[in-house]
Design a protein around this motif. Structure first.
Motif, PDB file in Angstrom:
ATOM      1  N   ALA A   3      -5.368  -0.940   9.287  1.00 15.73           N
ATOM      2  CA  ALA A   3      -6.794  -1.168   9.423  1.00 15.73           C
ATOM      3  C   ALA A   3      -7.129  -2.522   9.386  1.00 15.73           C
ATOM      4  O   ALA A   3      -8.369  -2.874  10.157  1.00 15.73           O
ATOM      5  N   ARG A   4      -6.505  -3.669   8.770  1.00 18.17           N
ATOM      6  CA  ARG A   4      -6.688  -5.053   8.822  1.00 18.17           C
ATOM      7  C   ARG A   4      -6.911  -5.418  10.431  1.00 18.17           C
ATOM      8  O   ARG A   4      -7.573  -6.241  10.792  1.00 18.17           O
ATOM      9  N   ARG A   9      -0.323   1.256   5.624  1.00 18.77           N
ATOM     10  CA  ARG A   9      -1.294   2.201   5.232  1.00 18.77           C
ATOM     11  C   ARG A   9      -2.250   1.473   3.976  1.00 18.77           C
ATOM     12  O   ARG A   9      -1.744   0.714   3.154  1.00 18.77           O
ATOM     13  N   ASN A  10      -3.454   2.118   3.881  1.00 16.90           N
ATOM     14  CA  ASN A  10      -4.357   1.706   2.885  1.00 16.90           C
ATOM     15  C   ASN A  10      -3.954   1.903   1.489  1.00 16.90           C
ATOM     16  O   ASN A  10      -3.201   3.073   1.346  1.00 16.90           O
ATOM     17  N   ASP A  15      -6.372   7.736   7.245  1.00 14.28           N
ATOM     18  CA  ASP A  15      -5.955   6.891   6.418  1.00 14.28           C
ATOM     19  C   ASP A  15      -7.182   6.338   5.427  1.00 14.28           C
ATOM     20  O   ASP A  15      -7.985   5.225   5.845  1.00 14.28           O
ATOM     21  N   TYR A  57      -7.038  -2.602   1.941  1.00 13.58           N
ATOM     22  CA  TYR A  57      -6.777  -1.985   3.199  1.00 13.58           C
ATOM     23  C   TYR A  57      -5.455  -2.332   3.740  1.00 13.58           C
ATOM     24  O   TYR A  57      -4.810  -3.537   3.319  1.00 13.58           O
ATOM     25  N   GLY A  58      -4.722  -1.486   4.382  1.00 12.23           N
ATOM     26  CA  GLY A  58      -3.301  -1.792   4.871  1.00 12.23           C
ATOM     27  C   GLY A  58      -3.341  -2.602   6.169  1.00 12.23           C
ATOM     28  O   GLY A  58      -4.443  -3.016   6.720  1.00 12.23           O
ATOM     29  N   ARG A 114      -9.978  -7.448  -0.030  1.00  7.12           N
ATOM     30  CA  ARG A 114      -9.440  -6.056   0.413  1.00  7.12           C
ATOM     31  C   ARG A 114      -9.209  -5.975   1.817  1.00  7.12           C
ATOM     32  O   ARG A 114      -8.181  -5.396   2.213  1.00  7.12           O
ATOM     33  N   ALA A 172     -10.146   4.647   3.444  1.00  5.87           N
ATOM     34  CA  ALA A 172     -10.498   3.470   2.931  1.00  5.87           C
ATOM     35  C   ALA A 172     -10.338   3.676   1.234  1.00  5.87           C
ATOM     36  O   ALA A 172     -10.561   4.420   0.560  1.00  5.87           O
ATOM     37  N   PRO A 173      -9.907   2.442   0.831  1.00  9.52           N
ATOM     38  CA  PRO A 173      -9.842   2.272  -0.503  1.00  9.52           C
ATOM     39  C   PRO A 173     -11.230   2.407  -1.288  1.00  9.52           C
ATOM     40  O   PRO A 173     -12.278   2.085  -0.352  1.00  9.52           O
TER      41      PRO A 173
END
Length: 183
Positions: free
Chosen positions: A13-14, A3-4, A72, A9-10, A176, A74-75
């Protein structure tokens, strides 16, 4: 970390981001190459089918990516970004999400415009939902190509902005999404 976090980003997501990016960067030139093929070219049967199949994969991954982005968050963007940069980042991301849905959809409409199903990797057949004939096919083919050009432009700006922020501003923006955060 799947998870982020507050700063990056986790893995999920990546993986989705880079998978979609690699596929798009392969599909755009392949699509342009396909337009140069004539009926008797040996690749006439192979390349369009691969383009179509991987285009559907992009659409499916995009749906998963959008769902994941909702589930989830985003940062937050770097605090050093100017307001216009934040607006540009949000607009660019929105356009890319939209493109990853509209381009596969328009490709599906091109493939099925004459009422024939769209064959995917010789394994799955997507039925034509509407047959609009040759004029419709030409229209959606033009739309598909325009969307590809527009997406390529947004991708170039997106990548240039990430590189600028990483190497000139040194704010860790690119890190990130690569998982390599400065220590």
């Amino acid at each position: 970390m799947w998870r982020n976090s507050a700063s990056a980003y986790g893995l999920t997501a990546r993986l989705l981001h880079w998978s979609i990016a690699v596929l798009i960067l392969g599909l755009i030139p392949l699509g342009w190459y396909i337009t140069t093929l004539d009926y008797y070219d040996p690749g006439y049967r192979l390349w369009p089918g691969l383009h179509r199949g991987f285009g559907v994969v992009v659409g499916l991954l995009a749906l998963v990516r959008i769902g994941w982005a909702i589930a989830d968050r985003a940062p937050p963007l770097a605090a050093t970004l100017k307001p216009w940069e934040k607006l540009g980042a949000h607009a660019g991301h929105g356009l890319l999400y939209l493109a990853t849905l509209l381009i596969p959809l328009s490709g599906y409409l091109v493939s099925t415009a004459k009422g024939d199903p769209a064959e995917l990797f010789g394994l799955i057949s997507l039925p034509a939902l509407w047959s609009g004939g040759e004029q419709w096919q030409e229209f959606v083919a033009g739309l598909h190509e325009t969307l590809a050009w527009g997406t390529l432009a947004v991708v170039v700006v997106h990548a240039a902005a990430a590189l600028k922020h990483q190497f000139l501003d040194r704010d860790g923006t690119l890190a990130r999404m690569t998982g390599r955060l400065p220590r």
